[in-house]
Design a protein around this motif. Structure first.
Motif, short mmCIF file in Angstrom:
data_model
loop_
_atom_site.label_atom_id
_atom_site.label_comp_id
_atom_site.label_asym_id
_atom_site.label_seq_id
_atom_site.Cartn_x
_atom_site.Cartn_y
_atom_site.Cartn_z
N UNK A 250 0.52 -0.82 0.39
CA UNK A 250 -0.11 0.20 0.07
C UNK A 250 1.12 1.73 -0.24
N UNK A 251 2.30 1.18 0.69
CA UNK A 251 2.91 2.67 0.61
C UNK A 251 3.42 2.41 -0.59
N UNK A 252 3.56 1.91 -1.46
CA UNK A 252 4.32 2.14 -2.30
C UNK A 252 2.92 2.12 -3.79
N UNK A 253 2.33 2.39 -3.55
CA UNK A 253 0.93 1.78 -4.81
C UNK A 253 0.96 3.70 -4.39
N UNK A 254 0.47 3.79 -3.18
CA UNK A 254 0.75 5.40 -2.54
C UNK A 254 1.91 6.25 -3.23
#
Length: 87
Positions: free
Chosen positions: A58-62
């Protein structure tokens, strides 16, 4: 950890490596809907309540989304400054 409305990593990986050209319209539509649900579910839950892999994903996608938003904004600003955005 299986979370409601979240896609498992094997599904995400399969969707990413399969070219859109080999997917049916139904598959692309389903993918779009489930991606939206996955994003909403991920955004509704704080990172501290996620599994380590889910939190990292999720952090990478954000970060990727943020970079995309910034580059589009910069492109739009450049077009506006050059006057090429006018029809």
């Amino acid at each position: 950890m299986s979370e409601t409305f979240r896609k498992d990593f094997s599904t995400k990986a399969k969707e990413e490596i399969t070219p859109d050209s080999s997917k049916s319209t139904m598959d692309r539509t389903k993918e779009s809907i489930t991606d939206t649900a996955d994003r909403a579910a991920g955004g509704a839950q704080s990172d501290q309540h996620k599994s380590g892999t889910q939190e990292a994903f999720d952090k990478t996608r954000r970060e990727k989304d943020h970079q995309k938003d910034n580059s589009e904004s910069l492109l739009d600003k450049t077009k506006h400054a050059l006057g090429v955005d006018k029809h």
